[in-house]
Design an enzyme around this catalytic site. Structure first.
Site, mmCIF file in Angstrom:
data_model
loop_
_atom_site.group_PDB
_atom_site.id
_atom_site.type_symbol
_atom_site.label_atom_id
_atom_site.label_comp_id
_atom_site.label_asym_id
_atom_site.label_seq_id
_atom_site.Cartn_x
_atom_site.Cartn_y
_atom_site.Cartn_z
ATOM 1 N N LYS A 9 0.830 -1.205 0.000
ATOM 2 C CA LYS A 9 0.000 0.000 0.000
ATOM 3 C C LYS A 9 0.861 1.250 0.000
ATOM 4 C CE LYS A 9 -2.386 1.326 3.764
ATOM 5 N NZ LYS A 9 -3.501 1.548 4.729
ATOM 6 N N SER A 25 -4.493 3.608 -16.915
ATOM 7 C CA SER A 25 -3.596 3.126 -15.885
ATOM 8 C C SER A 25 -3.291 4.214 -14.866
ATOM 9 C CB SER A 25 -2.291 2.593 -16.465
ATOM 10 O OG SER A 25 -1.559 3.641 -17.038
ATOM 11 N N TYR A 58 -4.089 -0.620 -13.471
ATOM 12 C CA TYR A 58 -2.780 -1.254 -13.329
ATOM 13 C C TYR A 58 -1.720 -0.172 -13.204
ATOM 14 C CZ TYR A 58 -2.537 -0.275 -18.351
ATOM 15 O OH TYR A 58 -2.549 0.344 -19.573
#
Length: 135
Positions: A9, A25, A58
């Site tokens: 994270k 993305s 992504y």
């Protein structure tokens, strides 16, 4: 049984740019990706702290040390420069691994300039990666 858990994270990252014309993305400074073990083109969940939106996309690497965090394509409509976001990556682990406390996600909290609040941790070792993915 396997369960899906947080693996990595980037907490409170700050969007530096939003580009709706890009194919899609989330661009992330490769140094920050490496610090928590997010891989290029890995699926990530992004939560926008400012407006509550969440999206899956992504990760694509931005230049090392640039501190860029760029929402691209349709995702650019879900945030603006200056918004704070949380970027999360997950993995599947055996329930026993989690229950026994053997898994710890790699978390890096960032300031408004995408600088780590604490020193960047070392990149995960091959053994640490294997233990995150074992099972």
């Amino acid at each position: 049984m396997k369960i899906e858990v947080l693996r990595a994270k980037l907490h409170q990252a700050c969007i530096t740019q939003a580009d709706v014309d890009y194919e899609g993305s989330l661009g992330i400074d490769i140094e920050l990706m490496e610090a928590v073990g997010i891989y290029p083109f890995e699926k990530v969940l992004v939560a926008n702290v400012n407006n509550g939106s969440r999206l899956e996309t992504y990760a694509i690497p931005e230049p090392f040390g640039s501190r860029r965090m760029i929402l691209n394509g349709a995702a650019a409509r879900l945030g603006s420069a200056g918004d704070r976001i949380i970027v999360m990556s997950f993995c599947w682990l055996d329930e026993a691994v989690v229950r026994e406390g053997k898994h710890r996600p790699r978390v890096l909290r960032l300031d408004v300039h995408n600088e780590p609040i604490r020193r960047i941790p070392a990149a995960p070792t091959t053994e640490e990666i294997a233990s995150m993915l074992e099972g």
